[in-house]
Design an enzyme around this catalytic site. Structure first.
Site, PDB file in Angstrom:
ATOM      1  N   GLY A   1       2.615   2.242  10.656  1.00  0.00           N
ATOM      2  CA  GLY A   1       3.519   3.363  10.463  1.00  0.00           C
ATOM      3  C   GLY A   1       4.204   3.813  11.742  1.00  0.00           C
ATOM      4  O   GLY A   1       4.809   4.884  11.785  1.00  0.00           O
TER       5      GLY A   1
ATOM      6  N   GLU B   1      -5.097  -5.072  10.618  1.00  0.00           N
ATOM      7  CA  GLU B   1      -4.113  -4.012  10.801  1.00  0.00           C
ATOM      8  C   GLU B   1      -4.397  -3.257  12.097  1.00  0.00           C
ATOM      9  O   GLU B   1      -5.210  -2.325  12.102  1.00  0.00           O
ATOM     10  CB  GLU B   1      -4.173  -3.037   9.627  1.00  0.00           C
ATOM     11  CG  GLU B   1      -3.869  -3.674   8.284  1.00  0.00           C
ATOM     12  CD  GLU B   1      -3.331  -2.649   7.315  1.00  0.00           C
ATOM     13  OE1 GLU B   1      -2.213  -2.835   6.827  1.00  0.00           O
ATOM     14  OE2 GLU B   1      -4.018  -1.646   7.062  1.00  0.00           O
TER      15      GLU B   1
ATOM     16  N   HIS C   1      -9.293   0.672   4.974  1.00  0.00           N
ATOM     17  CA  HIS C   1      -8.040   1.002   5.666  1.00  0.00           C
ATOM     18  C   HIS C   1      -8.338   1.963   6.816  1.00  0.00           C
ATOM     19  O   HIS C   1      -9.196   2.844   6.688  1.00  0.00           O
ATOM     20  CB  HIS C   1      -7.047   1.617   4.682  1.00  0.00           C
ATOM     21  CG  HIS C   1      -5.661   1.690   5.233  1.00  0.00           C
ATOM     22  ND1 HIS C   1      -5.281   2.642   6.155  1.00  0.00           N
ATOM     23  CD2 HIS C   1      -4.573   0.910   5.032  1.00  0.00           C
ATOM     24  CE1 HIS C   1      -4.012   2.444   6.484  1.00  0.00           C
ATOM     25  NE2 HIS C   1      -3.563   1.396   5.827  1.00  0.00           N
TER      26      HIS C   1
ATOM     27  N   ASN D   1       0.867  -1.180   0.000  1.00  0.00           N
ATOM     28  CA  ASN D   1       0.000   0.000   0.000  1.00  0.00           C
ATOM     29  C   ASN D   1       0.904   1.231   0.000  1.00  0.00           C
ATOM     30  O   ASN D   1       1.500   1.569   1.020  1.00  0.00           O
ATOM     31  CB  ASN D   1      -0.881  -0.022   1.260  1.00  0.00           C
ATOM     32  CG  ASN D   1      -1.681   1.243   1.430  1.00  0.00           C
ATOM     33  OD1 ASN D   1      -1.804   2.050   0.506  1.00  0.00           O
ATOM     34  ND2 ASN D   1      -2.242   1.429   2.621  1.00  0.00           N
ATOM     35  N   TRP D   2       0.972   1.870  -1.157  1.00  0.00           N
ATOM     36  CA  TRP D   2       1.892   3.012  -1.277  1.00  0.00           C
ATOM     37  C   TRP D   2       1.336   4.270  -0.623  1.00  0.00           C
ATOM     38  O   TRP D   2       2.041   5.262  -0.492  1.00  0.00           O
ATOM     39  CB  TRP D   2       2.199   3.297  -2.757  1.00  0.00           C
ATOM     40  CG  TRP D   2       2.931   2.186  -3.460  1.00  0.00           C
ATOM     41  CD1 TRP D   2       3.300   0.966  -2.953  1.00  0.00           C
ATOM     42  CD2 TRP D   2       3.380   2.188  -4.826  1.00  0.00           C
ATOM     43  NE1 TRP D   2       3.945   0.219  -3.916  1.00  0.00           N
ATOM     44  CE2 TRP D   2       4.008   0.947  -5.079  1.00  0.00           C
ATOM     45  CE3 TRP D   2       3.322   3.124  -5.869  1.00  0.00           C
ATOM     46  CZ2 TRP D   2       4.563   0.613  -6.314  1.00  0.00           C
ATOM     47  CZ3 TRP D   2       3.864   2.791  -7.108  1.00  0.00           C
ATOM     48  CH2 TRP D   2       4.483   1.555  -7.322  1.00  0.00           C
ATOM     49  N   LYS D   3       0.057   4.249  -0.267  1.00  0.00           N
ATOM     50  CA  LYS D   3      -0.605   5.423   0.330  1.00  0.00           C
ATOM     51  C   LYS D   3      -0.400   6.654  -0.569  1.00  0.00           C
ATOM     52  O   LYS D   3      -0.281   6.506  -1.782  1.00  0.00           O
ATOM     53  CB  LYS D   3      -0.092   5.676   1.745  1.00  0.00           C
ATOM     54  CG  LYS D   3      -0.103   4.433   2.616  1.00  0.00           C
ATOM     55  CD  LYS D   3       0.098   4.742   4.068  1.00  0.00           C
ATOM     56  CE  LYS D   3       0.264   3.467   4.843  1.00  0.00           C
ATOM     57  NZ  LYS D   3       0.148   3.675   6.286  1.00  0.00           N
TER      58      LYS D   3
ATOM     59  N   SER E   1       3.671  -2.129  10.366  1.00  0.00           N
ATOM     60  CA  SER E   1       5.130  -2.137  10.538  1.00  0.00           C
ATOM     61  C   SER E   1       5.739  -3.512  10.233  1.00  0.00           C
ATOM     62  O   SER E   1       6.700  -3.929  10.895  1.00  0.00           O
ATOM     63  CB  SER E   1       5.513  -1.656  11.937  1.00  0.00           C
ATOM     64  OG  SER E   1       5.047  -0.325  12.132  1.00  0.00           O
TER      65      SER E   1
ATOM     66  N   GLU F   1      -6.900   4.478   7.848  1.00  0.00           N
ATOM     67  CA  GLU F   1      -6.763   5.907   7.519  1.00  0.00           C
ATOM     68  C   GLU F   1      -8.025   6.406   6.814  1.00  0.00           C
ATOM     69  O   GLU F   1      -8.440   7.549   6.994  1.00  0.00           O
ATOM     70  CB  GLU F   1      -5.505   6.121   6.659  1.00  0.00           C
ATOM     71  CG  GLU F   1      -4.242   5.925   7.501  1.00  0.00           C
ATOM     72  CD  GLU F   1      -3.018   5.480   6.724  1.00  0.00           C
ATOM     73  OE1 GLU F   1      -2.996   5.596   5.480  1.00  0.00           O
ATOM     74  OE2 GLU F   1      -2.069   5.001   7.373  1.00  0.00           O
TER      75      GLU F   1
ATOM     76  N   GLY G   1       5.040   1.285   4.599  1.00  0.00           N
ATOM     77  CA  GLY G   1       6.364   1.888   4.402  1.00  0.00           C
ATOM     78  C   GLY G   1       7.361   1.006   3.675  1.00  0.00           C
ATOM     79  O   GLY G   1       8.056   1.461   2.749  1.00  0.00           O
TER      80      GLY G   1
HETATM   81  C1  PEP Z   1      -0.586   0.073   5.986  1.00  0.00           C
HETATM   82  O1  PEP Z   1      -0.723   1.263   5.788  1.00  0.00           O
HETATM   83  O2  PEP Z   1      -1.445  -0.695   5.533  1.00  0.00           O
HETATM   84  C2  PEP Z   1       0.572  -0.392   6.745  1.00  0.00           C
HETATM   85  C3  PEP Z   1       0.572  -1.611   7.201  1.00  0.00           C
HETATM   86  O3  PEP Z   1       1.585   0.517   6.946  1.00  0.00           O
HETATM   87  P1  PEP Z   1       3.042   0.223   7.607  1.00  0.00           P
HETATM   88  O4  PEP Z   1       3.533  -1.076   7.031  1.00  0.00           O
HETATM   89  O5  PEP Z   1       3.871   1.388   7.192  1.00  0.00           O
HETATM   90  O6  PEP Z   1       2.831   0.137   9.072  1.00  0.00           O
END
Ligand code: PEP
Length: 249
Positions: free
Chosen positions: A172, A166, A96, A9-11, A212, A98, A234
């Site tokens: 993040g 998640e 997600h 997921n590049w966001k 993460s 976010e 990330g």
């Molecule tokens: C995500 O945004 O779905 C995610 C898991 O981010 P990160 O790996 O950066 O925690």
């Protein structure tokens, strides 16, 4: 069928040129992806088409990070599921944290978005997970259950759904759920799904961990019996790290 999936997921990261450069590097190194692992990239809407061109002919698949609630019309700024499918994407990430937190997406909206996605032939990566406060205040299991019963229970089948657990506190933040914490929730998701769809459907459901996840912890997470892969934020922005995670089974 339960699949080994590593999705990136590049966001809201990468310009179109940067996104194509990253996708091209992954495409060039696609032979490194183990044959039984599915690699998915989810760039921003603006470069779905050019990233699709960059990964064409490889086994890498394309996803969007969202789609609109409505099929078409006067919804300035929105991107419909049909538009996403038209880029060659096979997947859409929905729910997600976010999107839930900053764009007020609730379970009822997400159910409708899943219907939109299915109507356009897209498969769905459905994200769910709790905040630290929810985990610590004793509402963890009820909250997680509501994200399943209010959305997934209203679908006819889960054959085109992958679930991503998640925990918000791990996204993040550099803080990963322990293997035990993640496995415990994944097993709970599978059990809750079984109560509605039966043991066979639950056993076949692919459940990813996100939060993460990186090359240094992917192997132990993916070794847990109910963790089938990862949704990676990330670490998916660096080809080396993303490919290393795909090799962590
Ligand atoms: C995500 O945004 O779905 C995610 C898991 O981010 P990160 O790996 O950066 O925690």
């Amino acid at each position: 069928m339960r699949q080994k999936i590593v999705a990136g997921n590049w966001k809201m990261n990468t310009t179109p040129a940067e996104g194509v450069a990253l996708a091209s590097e992954l495409a060039k190194r696609a032979a490194e992806i183990p044959s039984d692992v599915k690699l998915i990239v989810a760039p921003p809407f603006t470069h779905l088409t050019s990233v699709q061109a960059a990964i064409a002919g490889t086994k890498i698949e394309l996803s969007s990070q969202n789609c609109a609630l409505q099929p078409k019309g006067a919804y300035t700024g929105e991107v419909s599921a049909a538009m996403v499918a038209g880029t060659g994407a096979a997947w859409v990430i929905l729910g997600h944290s976010e999107r839930r937190e900053y764009f007020c997406e609730d379970n009822a909206m997400l159910l409708e978005k899943i219907h939109q996605a299915f109507a356009c032939g897209l498969k769905v990566i459905y994200c769910m997970g709790e905040s630290l406060e929810q985990r610590e205040s004793g509402v963890l299991w009820d909250f997680l259950k509501s994200q399943i019963t209010e959305v997934l229970y209203n679908l006819d089948s889960l054959k085109d759904v992958v679930v991503a657990y998640e925990p918000i506190w791990a996204i993040g933040t550099g803080k990963t759920a322990s293997n035990e914490q993640a496995q415990e929730v994944h097993a709970f998701i599978r059990k809750t799904v079984a109560e509605k769809f039966g043991a066979e459907a639950a056993d076949e459901l692919t459940i990813l961990y996100g939060g993460s996840c990186k090359p240094s912890n992917a192997k132990e997470l993916f070794a847990c019996p109910d963790i089938d892969g990862g949704l990676i934020g990330g670490a998916s922005l660096k080809a080396d790290d993303f490919l290393a995670i795909a090799k962590s089974y």
